[in-house]
Design a protein around this motif. Structure first.
Motif, PDB file in Angstrom:
ATOM      1  N   ALA A   1       0.828  -1.210   0.000  1.00 15.12           N
ATOM      2  CA  ALA A   1       0.000   0.000   0.000  1.00 15.12           C
ATOM      3  C   ALA A   1       0.858   1.253   0.000  1.00 15.12           C
ATOM      4  CB  ALA A   1      -0.917  -0.009   1.210  1.00 15.12           C
ATOM      5  N   ARG A   2       2.076   1.156   0.547  1.00 16.29           N
ATOM      6  CA  ARG A   2       3.011   2.293   0.549  1.00 16.29           C
ATOM      7  C   ARG A   2       3.810   2.362  -0.746  1.00 16.29           C
ATOM      8  NH1 ARG A   2       1.410   5.708   4.584  1.00 16.29           N
ATOM      9  NH2 ARG A   2       1.521   4.755   6.665  1.00 16.29           N
ATOM     10  N   GLY A   3       3.582   1.408  -1.653  1.00 13.07           N
ATOM     11  CA  GLY A   3       4.330   1.408  -2.906  1.00 13.07           C
ATOM     12  C   GLY A   3       5.633   0.646  -2.852  1.00 13.07           C
ATOM     13  N   ARG A   4       5.902  -0.025  -1.726  1.00 13.98           N
ATOM     14  CA  ARG A   4       7.167  -0.770  -1.593  1.00 13.98           C
ATOM     15  C   ARG A   4       6.922  -2.215  -2.047  1.00 13.98           C
ATOM     16  NH1 ARG A   4       6.780   1.635   3.558  1.00 13.98           N
ATOM     17  NH2 ARG A   4       6.739  -0.418   4.574  1.00 13.98           N
ATOM     18  N   HIS A   5       6.748  -2.403  -3.336  1.00 14.23           N
ATOM     19  CA  HIS A   5       6.348  -3.699  -3.864  1.00 14.23           C
ATOM     20  C   HIS A   5       7.441  -4.745  -3.758  1.00 14.23           C
ATOM     21  CE1 HIS A   5       3.386  -0.999  -5.992  1.00 14.23           C
ATOM     22  NE2 HIS A   5       2.602  -1.899  -5.446  1.00 14.23           N
ATOM     23  N   ASP A   6       8.700  -4.336  -3.899  1.00 10.66           N
ATOM     24  CA  ASP A   6       9.786  -5.319  -3.778  1.00 10.66           C
ATOM     25  C   ASP A   6       9.807  -5.904  -2.367  1.00 10.66           C
ATOM     26  OD1 ASP A   6      10.422  -4.796  -6.361  1.00 10.66           O
ATOM     27  OD2 ASP A   6      12.154  -3.515  -5.916  1.00 10.66           O
ATOM     28  N   GLU A   7       9.719  -5.029  -1.377  1.00 14.60           N
ATOM     29  CA  GLU A   7       9.682  -5.508   0.013  1.00 14.60           C
ATOM     30  C   GLU A   7       8.462  -6.403   0.241  1.00 14.60           C
ATOM     31  OE1 GLU A   7       8.630  -3.792   4.460  1.00 14.60           O
ATOM     32  OE2 GLU A   7       9.401  -2.381   2.945  1.00 14.60           O
ATOM     33  N   ALA A   8       7.317  -5.992  -0.313  1.00 21.22           N
ATOM     34  CA  ALA A   8       6.098  -6.783  -0.135  1.00 21.22           C
ATOM     35  C   ALA A   8       6.267  -8.174  -0.735  1.00 21.22           C
ATOM     36  CB  ALA A   8       4.912  -6.069  -0.779  1.00 21.22           C
ATOM     37  N   ALA A   9       6.880  -8.258  -1.923  1.00 23.08           N
ATOM     38  CA  ALA A   9       7.058  -9.562  -2.565  1.00 23.08           C
ATOM     39  C   ALA A   9       7.935 -10.474  -1.723  1.00 23.08           C
ATOM     40  CB  ALA A   9       7.661  -9.375  -3.957  1.00 23.08           C
ATOM     41  N   VAL A  10       9.007  -9.929  -1.174  1.00 28.60           N
ATOM     42  CA  VAL A  10       9.907 -10.737  -0.339  1.00 28.60           C
ATOM     43  C   VAL A  10       9.173 -11.245   0.901  1.00 28.60           C
ATOM     44  CG1 VAL A  10      11.979 -10.662   1.099  1.00 28.60           C
ATOM     45  CG2 VAL A  10      11.989  -9.601  -1.178  1.00 28.60           C
ATOM     46  N   ARG A  11       8.437 -10.372   1.541  1.00 27.38           N
ATOM     47  CA  ARG A  11       7.747 -10.766   2.776  1.00 27.38           C
ATOM     48  C   ARG A  11       6.639 -11.775   2.493  1.00 27.38           C
ATOM     49  NH1 ARG A  11       7.906  -5.818   7.067  1.00 27.38           N
ATOM     50  NH2 ARG A  11       7.769  -7.626   8.440  1.00 27.38           N
ATOM     51  N   LEU A  12       5.977 -11.632   1.354  1.00 27.30           N
ATOM     52  CA  LEU A  12       4.921 -12.589   1.028  1.00 27.30           C
ATOM     53  C   LEU A  12       5.491 -13.964   0.714  1.00 27.30           C
ATOM     54  CD1 LEU A  12       2.547 -10.266  -1.021  1.00 27.30           C
ATOM     55  CD2 LEU A  12       2.010 -11.393   1.137  1.00 27.30           C
ATOM     56  N   ARG A  13       6.633 -14.009   0.056  1.00 29.14           N
ATOM     57  CA  ARG A  13       7.262 -15.316  -0.181  1.00 29.14           C
ATOM     58  C   ARG A  13       7.631 -15.964   1.146  1.00 29.14           C
ATOM     59  NH1 ARG A  13       9.600 -12.707  -4.707  1.00 29.14           N
ATOM     60  NH2 ARG A  13      11.482 -12.169  -3.514  1.00 29.14           N
ATOM     61  N   ALA A  14       8.141 -15.148   2.064  1.00 31.14           N
ATOM     62  CA  ALA A  14       8.490 -15.685   3.390  1.00 31.14           C
ATOM     63  C   ALA A  14       7.246 -16.157   4.137  1.00 31.14           C
ATOM     64  CB  ALA A  14       9.227 -14.617   4.202  1.00 31.14           C
ATOM     65  N   GLY A  15       6.169 -15.380   4.027  1.00 33.40           N
ATOM     66  CA  GLY A  15       4.938 -15.768   4.706  1.00 33.40           C
ATOM     67  C   GLY A  15       4.377 -17.068   4.157  1.00 33.40           C
ATOM     68  N   ALA A  16       4.374 -17.221   2.820  1.00 32.61           N
ATOM     69  CA  ALA A  16       3.862 -18.457   2.219  1.00 32.61           C
ATOM     70  C   ALA A  16       4.713 -19.644   2.642  1.00 32.61           C
ATOM     71  CB  ALA A  16       3.842 -18.328   0.696  1.00 32.61           C
ATOM     72  N   ALA A  17       6.019 -19.472   2.672  1.00 26.83           N
ATOM     73  CA  ALA A  17       6.902 -20.561   3.108  1.00 26.83           C
ATOM     74  C   ALA A  17       6.651 -20.902   4.571  1.00 26.83           C
ATOM     75  CB  ALA A  17       8.357 -20.163   2.890  1.00 26.83           C
ATOM     76  N   GLY A  18       6.411 -19.874   5.385  1.00 29.61           N
ATOM     77  CA  GLY A  18       6.149 -20.114   6.803  1.00 29.61           C
ATOM     78  C   GLY A  18       4.867 -20.909   7.022  1.00 29.61           C
ATOM     79  N   PHE A  19       3.822 -20.537   6.313  1.00 25.82           N
ATOM     80  CA  PHE A  19       2.562 -21.284   6.435  1.00 25.82           C
ATOM     81  C   PHE A  19       2.726 -22.718   5.930  1.00 25.82           C
ATOM     82  CE2 PHE A  19       0.181 -17.087   6.488  1.00 25.82           C
ATOM     83  CZ  PHE A  19      -0.344 -17.281   7.766  1.00 25.82           C
ATOM     84  N   THR A  20       3.476 -22.888   4.858  1.00 24.87           N
ATOM     85  CA  THR A  20       3.707 -24.245   4.344  1.00 24.87           C
ATOM     86  C   THR A  20       4.433 -25.085   5.383  1.00 24.87           C
ATOM     87  OG1 THR A  20       3.776 -23.426   2.068  1.00 24.87           O
ATOM     88  CG2 THR A  20       4.773 -25.583   2.507  1.00 24.87           C
ATOM     89  N   ALA A  21       5.422 -24.511   6.049  1.00 23.02           N
ATOM     90  CA  ALA A  21       6.160 -25.248   7.072  1.00 23.02           C
ATOM     91  C   ALA A  21       5.262 -25.626   8.248  1.00 23.02           C
ATOM     92  CB  ALA A  21       7.336 -24.413   7.555  1.00 23.02           C
ATOM     93  N   LEU A  22       4.287 -24.791   8.559  1.00 18.56           N
ATOM     94  CA  LEU A  22       3.358 -25.078   9.653  1.00 18.56           C
ATOM     95  C   LEU A  22       2.257 -26.048   9.246  1.00 18.56           C
ATOM     96  CD1 LEU A  22       2.924 -21.470  11.132  1.00 18.56           C
ATOM     97  CD2 LEU A  22       4.151 -23.381  12.189  1.00 18.56           C
ATOM     98  N   GLY A  23       2.181 -26.415   7.963  1.00 18.55           N
ATOM     99  CA  GLY A  23       1.135 -27.321   7.506  1.00 18.55           C
ATOM    100  C   GLY A  23      -0.209 -26.649   7.385  1.00 18.55           C
ATOM    101  N   MET A  24      -0.242 -25.387   6.919  1.00 18.64           N
ATOM    102  CA  MET A  24      -1.474 -24.616   6.800  1.00 18.64           C
ATOM    103  C   MET A  24      -1.657 -24.184   5.347  1.00 18.64           C
ATOM    104  SD  MET A  24      -0.875 -22.454  10.339  1.00 18.64           S
ATOM    105  CE  MET A  24      -2.367 -21.481  10.253  1.00 18.64           C
ATOM    106  N   PRO A  25      -2.113 -25.097   4.466  1.00 21.88           N
ATOM    107  CA  PRO A  25      -2.138 -24.802   3.023  1.00 21.88           C
ATOM    108  C   PRO A  25      -3.104 -23.699   2.619  1.00 21.88           C
ATOM    109  CG  PRO A  25      -3.222 -26.895   3.479  1.00 21.88           C
ATOM    110  CD  PRO A  25      -2.560 -26.471   4.752  1.00 21.88           C
ATOM    111  N   VAL A  26      -4.239 -23.577   3.302  1.00 21.53           N
ATOM    112  CA  VAL A  26      -5.187 -22.523   2.917  1.00 21.53           C
ATOM    113  C   VAL A  26      -4.573 -21.155   3.176  1.00 21.53           C
ATOM    114  CG1 VAL A  26      -7.456 -21.536   3.333  1.00 21.53           C
ATOM    115  CG2 VAL A  26      -7.181 -24.013   3.318  1.00 21.53           C
ATOM    116  N   GLU A  27      -3.933 -21.007   4.325  1.00 22.51           N
ATOM    117  CA  GLU A  27      -3.283 -19.732   4.619  1.00 22.51           C
ATOM    118  C   GLU A  27      -2.109 -19.488   3.668  1.00 22.51           C
ATOM    119  OE1 GLU A  27      -4.212 -17.282   6.707  1.00 22.51           O
ATOM    120  OE2 GLU A  27      -6.023 -18.475   6.969  1.00 22.51           O
ATOM    121  N   ALA A  28      -1.391 -20.562   3.303  1.00 24.37           N
ATOM    122  CA  ALA A  28      -0.316 -20.400   2.324  1.00 24.37           C
ATOM    123  C   ALA A  28      -0.888 -19.938   0.987  1.00 24.37           C
ATOM    124  CB  ALA A  28       0.437 -21.721   2.162  1.00 24.37           C
ATOM    125  N   GLY A  29      -2.000 -20.546   0.566  1.00 19.20           N
ATOM    126  CA  GLY A  29      -2.628 -20.133  -0.682  1.00 19.20           C
ATOM    127  C   GLY A  29      -3.125 -18.701  -0.622  1.00 19.20           C
TER     128      GLY A  29
END
Length: 877
Positions: free
Chosen positions: A730-758
């Motif tokens: 929302a602040r226009g920092r799309h590169d930072e957002a992309a990195v954090r979202l990849r980390a978030g998806a990986a984190g949810f996958t590691a926790l076994g939470m596929p809906v949240e990863a999706g």
């Protein structure tokens, strides 16, 4: 459809059949219609007093309204005048041809008249034949009512609109109670009493409001409400009422049982009662009363029921119930029968049937001879424990009365009082007087006092004061330890650990470990209070989902064996929550459906079950359905002042709004969660993860700065990463957002939470699209779609398909025309019987066709069918 909507539909229709059982407002609807429609209105009612009485009433009404000019001079005029005057028929009876011609002439002269026919089922066959024939050839507007479509349909014709009067919902009953100055928290019990029947609901509310002021708990139905039910029953023949009286006295009555008890026409009588809306048949052959007031009125007016119980004792198949009927068939003391009742109660208890077991124990206590006081007290304590476990406030009240009558000891008095507390549902704020009485009765007995302090802790927790709850739990621990009560100590330590976790005290883990070390069997203290269950809940909070599921599955058989409805509901709800997060959405819906069923059957407070159902629907069902369930959960928790499940219901509501794109509504709900947790000083953010949801909603609503403040100082978690990434985007920092979202998806996958990863991958795809990286965006969307499809997360699959520009398949395209028509009717709320009548099919054919529809559309319930068809298609019904 609302009742106001039904009036609108009836007013707009040229011909309409309005049907519903006694008390559902058929006459009320005609009254409302008479005020609503323009032009002259003529109303007639079914008259069973001879042929052509209704025709005469209609002719007289037309003449009184100045709509029917006199018939030409001659025989036709003579017939008209004679009918209007209700003259005696000629020696050979009325000439039907002349009557038909007279009525046709009158109606043709009054083309704008609206004819209202009340109780069409009572019309004489001669009237029905004449009226149906004439009305088929004139343009008169007709609305007819009856309990089931029959004569009314003949009068109005096969193309008439068919309007089924709906029962009142629990929310409707709550609103009715509030208009009479009564607590809405009584709504669930009042709804069971009236069965949604509007006339019974009004009579119940009026009679409760007219009663003397008393405790906040709903009393037994007053006599005025029972009188109203008796009025409805009076429409049935005396022999039908006699059979129904026997049915009211037996658990799970069937026609076969009643026949063996000497009610030879039971099947015919039950069918007549079903047509009148008094009973309904279940799939297993049993019948149930549609309203508890009907059964209560029958028993009240039956007089001496001992002969009926004696007959039933030899007719029922269940030996446990045979003992119950033998107990009720005789008076006086009987040591042998009381001992037999003890054994029968033990059998019922072993089957998880706690309320029947408690009734047997209470009856055994009443049959215990005066010289066996120890046995009587033991039976009263057992009855109290069963009432608490079964969630039966009525049985708890009867046990309390028996304890007082027997002048029992303080252990029995405390047990009876605490049974009332345990059966009180979530509204424990209404039971402070009972807790005070229990405290006084316990006196200096540390074991009894510990049990009272434990319930006091629960009351403060539900009331939103974890600090006082923690203090009461600590007192309970000390008292149980002093009294040498290991089971009591384990339950108190468990409650203390729960409060320590909520308030953020790291001692919670040590306290829970101490409770587990006592190694008290779950069966001895119940699932909700055992440390094993709290360990499972802590695993849920900490995202140790496999561990949580294993623990809960191990507890499920114990909950089923004990027959404690609240225990079973708790385990089922937790399993639903865990499977939602593990991506087993279909299984989560099954668990939540079972929890709702247990709640309804036992009459428990519905808020917790509705909250869980909303969570399951958000993940794997329908978002509109999820929002509706969440709103119900919120209303229920507000009524009962349950500050544990109120924020949970609001979180579910906020999540459903957020998923559906209603960001402002989501913010409103989630801000209230924040206010409630701040007021209650809840310190552990993992107990209820609302902060990332609120941050996402705020960002979507354009309040990015507030969203960032919500996320400040939160511990690392994939949900926090996703919310922070959305703030960055929302602040226009799309590169930072992309990195954090990849980390978030990986984190949810590691926790076994596929809906949240999706869900996180969808956000990542949107960010990539904003960066004009369409291939990367599509890859994220496709990965998310695969996760959602595997998890059967239907709302999310639809969203991912929309982002991938997949064409939305028409749910009805795969159906035949008959299947589509049936699907539309069922999705609009029609029962199998109603759909069969509309489509001129047998009920068996409807059932088979509906099974094929479910398979074709991959749905499991009527709610999912409505979602699959879509609102526009369902609205065509």
């Amino acid at each position: 459809m609302t009742r106001a909507g039904l009036v609108d539909r009836a007013a707009a229709a040229a011909r309409a059949v309005v049907w519903g059982p006694w008390g559902y407002g058929r006459s009320w609807l005609l009254d409302a219609l008479a005020e609503r429609v323009p032009g002259p209105v003529v109303r007639i009612s079914g008259q069973p007093d001879g042929p052509y009485g209704a025709v005469a009433e209609l002719l007289a009404g037309l003449a009184a309204a100045g709509l029917a000019p006199p018939a030409p001079t001659g025989p036709l005029r003579a017939v008209t005048d004679a009918l209007v005057r209700r003259a005696a028929p000629p020696a050979g009876g009325w000439d039907p041809v002349a009557v038909r011609l007279a009525l046709a002439a009158a109606l043709k002269a009054a083309p704008g008249a609206r004819i209202l026919v009340d109780d069409a089922q009572r019309l004489h066959d001669a009237d029905v034949g004449i009226l149906a024939g004439v009305l088929s050839s004139v343009p008169a507007r007709v609305t007819a009512t009856e309990p089931r479509p029959g004569n009314a349909l003949r009068l109005c014709g096969p193309r008439a609109a068919r309007l089924l009067l709906p029962p009142l919902t629990v929310d409707d009953v709550a609103a009715l109670l509030e208009t009479h100055g009564l607590p809405a928290a009584w709504a669930t019990r009042a709804h069971r009493a009236c069965g949604g029947n509007p006339r019974l609901a009004v009579a119940l509310a009026e009679s409760l409001a007219a009663g003397a002021p008393g405790p906040a708990r709903m009393p037994a139905p007053p006599s005025h409400a029972l009188d109203a039910a008796a009025d409805g029953l009076a429409r049935l023949a005396a022999d039908v009422r006699a059979t129904l009286t026997a049915a009211a006295l037996v658990r799970r009555p069937t026609a076969a049982v009643l026949h063996r008890a000497g009610y030879w026409d039971a099947a015919v009588h039950l069918e007549a009662a079903a047509r009148a809306g008094v009973v309904a048949a279940e799939d297993d052959g049993t019948v149930r009363f549609t309203a508890g007031l009907f059964a209560a009125a029958l028993v009240r007016d039956a007089g001496d029921t001992r002969p009926v119980h004696a007959a039933l004792a030899g007719a029922v198949e269940d030996p446990v119930q045979a003992v119950r009927h033998r107990l009720l068939a005789r008076d006086g003391f009987d040591a042998a029968l009381a001992a037999e009742a003890d054994r029968a109660a033990a059998v019922a208890r072993s089957r998880g049937r706690r309320e029947p077991a408690g009734e047997l124990a209470l009856l055994a206590a009443r049959r215990t001879p005066p010289g066996e006081d120890g046995a009587r007290r033991a039976r009263l304590r057992a009855a109290a424990a069963d009432a608490a476990a079964g969630g039966s406030a009525e049985l708890a009240r009867r046990v309390g009365a028996a304890v007082e009558a027997a002048s029992a000891g303080r252990a029995e008095r405390v047990a009876a009082l605490l049974a009332a507390v345990d059966a009180g549902g979530q509204a424990l704020h209404e039971l402070d007087d009972v807790l005070a009485a229990a405290t006084a009765a316990a006196g200096d007995d540390p074991v009894l006092a510990a049990a009272v302090q434990l319930r006091t802790a629960v009351r403060h927790n539900l009331g939103g004061d974890p600090g006082r709850a923690r203090t009461a739990a600590a007192r309970s621990v000390d008292l149980a330890r002093r009294g040498g009560d290991r089971a009591g100590e384990a339950t108190a330590l468990t409650m203390l650990a729960r409060m320590e976790r909520i308030t953020g005290d790291p001692a919670a883990a040590r306290t829970l470990a101490a409770a587990l070390a006592l190694d008290v069997p779950v069966e001895a203290i119940g699932v909700q209070r055992c440390p094993q269950y709290l360990a499972a809940r802590h695993a849920v909070f900490d995202d140790r989902l496999d561990e949580a599921r294993d623990r809960l599955l191990a507890l499920l058989p114990a909950a089923e064996r004990r027959g404690d409805a609240e225990d079973l509901e708790e385990v089922l709800r937790s399993l639903a929550e865990v499977d939602v997060r593990r991506g087993a959405c279909a299984r989560a819906l099954d668990w939540s459906d079972r929890a709702v069923g247990v709640c309804a059957a036992a009459g428990l407070s519905p808020g917790p079950a509705w909250y869980t159902a909303a969570v399951a629907q958000t993940a794997g069902g329908d978002l509109d359905r999820a929002a509706d369930l969440a709103r119900r959960a919120v209303r229920s928790s507000r009524r009962e002042h349950d500050l544990v499940f109120l924020p949970r219901g609001l979180l579910a509501l906020g999540s459903a709004h957020l998923m559906a794109g209603r960001a402002a509504d989501a913010v409103t709900a989630l801000r209230e969660v924040a206010e409630l947790e701040t007021r209650q000083r809840v310190a552990d953010p993992r107990v209820l993860r609302w902060r990332p949801e609120l941050a996402e909603a705020l960002t979507a609503a354009g309040a990015t700065a507030e969203a960032e403040s919500v996320l400040a100082a939160l511990d690392p978690h994939p949900a926090v990463e996703r919310a922070a990434a959305l703030c960055a985007a929302a602040r226009g920092r799309h590169d930072e957002a992309a990195v954090r979202l990849r980390a978030g998806a990986a984190g949810f996958t590691a926790l076994g939470m596929p809906v949240e990863a999706g869900r996180t991958l969808l956000a990542a795809g949107r960010v990539e699209r904003a960066r004009r990286r369409r291939a990367a965006a599509r890859a994220h969307f496709e990965h998310a779609a695969d996760l959602f499809d595997t998890a059967r997360a239907r709302p999310w699959s639809r969203l991912a398909g929309a982002l991938l520009d997949r064409p939305a398949a028409s749910a009805g395209a795969a159906l035949t025309e008959t299947e589509r028509r049936l699907a539309v009717l069922v999705a609009a709320g029609a029962t199998n019987q109603e759909a069969a009548q509309r489509l001129f099919l047998s009920v068996k054919t409807v059932e088979g066709t509906l099974s094929r529809i479910y398979r074709k559309l991959d749905v499991r319930s009527r709610t999912e069918l409505a979602g699959a068809l879509g609102r526009d298609e369902a609205a065509r019904a």
